[in-house]
Design a protein around this motif. Structure first.
Motif, PDB file in Angstrom:
ATOM      1  N   ASP A 151      -3.348  -1.667  -5.914  1.00  0.00           N
ATOM      2  CA  ASP A 151      -2.877  -2.177  -4.622  1.00  0.00           C
ATOM      3  C   ASP A 151      -3.624  -3.476  -4.333  1.00  0.00           C
ATOM      4  O   ASP A 151      -4.848  -3.539  -4.508  1.00  0.00           O
ATOM      5  N   ASP A 184      -7.668  -4.368  -2.306  1.00  0.00           N
ATOM      6  CA  ASP A 184      -7.575  -5.036  -1.006  1.00  0.00           C
ATOM      7  C   ASP A 184      -8.855  -4.776  -0.211  1.00  0.00           C
ATOM      8  O   ASP A 184      -9.190  -3.609   0.031  1.00  0.00           O
ATOM      9  N   SER A 189      -7.155  -0.115   2.766  1.00  0.00           N
ATOM     10  CA  SER A 189      -6.175   0.834   3.339  1.00  0.00           C
ATOM     11  C   SER A 189      -5.880   1.998   2.393  1.00  0.00           C
ATOM     12  O   SER A 189      -5.824   3.148   2.829  1.00  0.00           O
ATOM     13  N   THR A 205       0.833  -1.208   0.000  1.00  0.00           N
ATOM     14  CA  THR A 205       0.000   0.000   0.000  1.00  0.00           C
ATOM     15  C   THR A 205       0.863   1.251   0.000  1.00  0.00           C
ATOM     16  O   THR A 205       0.601   2.208  -0.742  1.00  0.00           O
TER      17      THR A 205
HETATM   18 MG    MG Z   1      -1.834  -2.905   2.112  1.00  0.00          MG
END
Ligand code: MG
Ligand code: ATP
Length: 205
Positions: A83, A39, A43, A16
């Motif tokens: 990500d 994800d 995040s 991230t």
């Molecule tokens: Mg991450």
């Protein structure tokens, strides 16, 4: 348009962080960037919100990302950064993000703990390659390196011995990077060099 997927088997390997910094590095080059947070932890999405990023960031933690991407990305986009969750937790999503990628960046610290998990990452990338028309560019980005420590050249050599590419640029362990979450990304540091190097992967020297 270039799609760059940031991945690793393990949690906490700076996926991230690297996605955030690389995205800002490309934006600083004047490129139109889109971040996809694949994800389910979200995040990158939370960071974008709390850090009030100007770079558009959308959450799309799905197993058919590769099929949906082209219909989602605005036509004037230059770079899409994806990500991903840890491969060992969300294999379906990560396989899809690997299929979508023109370039795959594997982020890891130069430690034996992270090195010994690399074969599983190569296996996933190799498996996905059979589903693609053209092979992706793949490179390891060493991060959280300690300046002048032997670990950096040692693991660089071990990875190269396996026939894999390691970026010349490494990202040092830095307190501002460790504390960067939820804040604007301002100081790109070595990520500016890493972004340029990633962009040039595959171009003959
Ligand atoms: Mg991450
Ligand atoms: N260059 C660096 N220097 C210092 N700390 C760093 C650096 N890069 C990442 N970190 C820290 O390492 C931790 C893990 O980073 P990050 O959350 O980006 O990993 P991740 O691979 O996305 O994890 P997850 O799999 O849980 O999503 C974070 O606390 C982050 O701030």
């Amino acid at each position: 348009m270039k799609v760059i997927t940031v991945t690793n088997l393990k949690g906490g390997s700076a996926k991230t962080t690297s996605t955030a910094y690389l995205a800002h590095a490309y934006a600083a080059e004047g490129k139109n960037v889109l971040i996809i947070d694949a994800d389910p932890q979200g995040s990158a999405l939370r960071w974008s919100e709390q850090g009030e990023w100007e770079i558009p960031t959308i959450a799309l933690p799905v197993k058919n990302l590769h099929a949906r991407l082209r219909g989602i990305v605005p036509p004037d986009t230059d770079v899409v950064l994806i990500d991903t969750p840890p491969l060992d937790e969300q294999a379906g999503i990560v396989y899809s993000a690997l299929r979508a990628a023109d370039t795959i960046v594997v982020t890891m610290a130069p430690t034996m703990l992270e090195f010994e998990r690399l074969p599983d990452v190569w296996a996933a990338i190799d498996e996905v390659e059979s589903l693609r028309d053209t092979p992706p560019q793949v490179a390891v980005l060493l991060n959280r390196t300690v300046t002048n420590a032997n670990s950096t050249p040692m693991f660089r050599q071990l990875i190269a011995d396996d026939g894999r590419t390691v970026l010349a640029t490494t990202i040092p362990r830095r307190e501002p990077i460790a504390q960067a979450f939820a804040a604007p990304v301002t100081d790109l540091g070595k990520y500016a060099d890493a972004a340029r190097e990633i962009d040039q992967l595959g171009e003959s020297a």
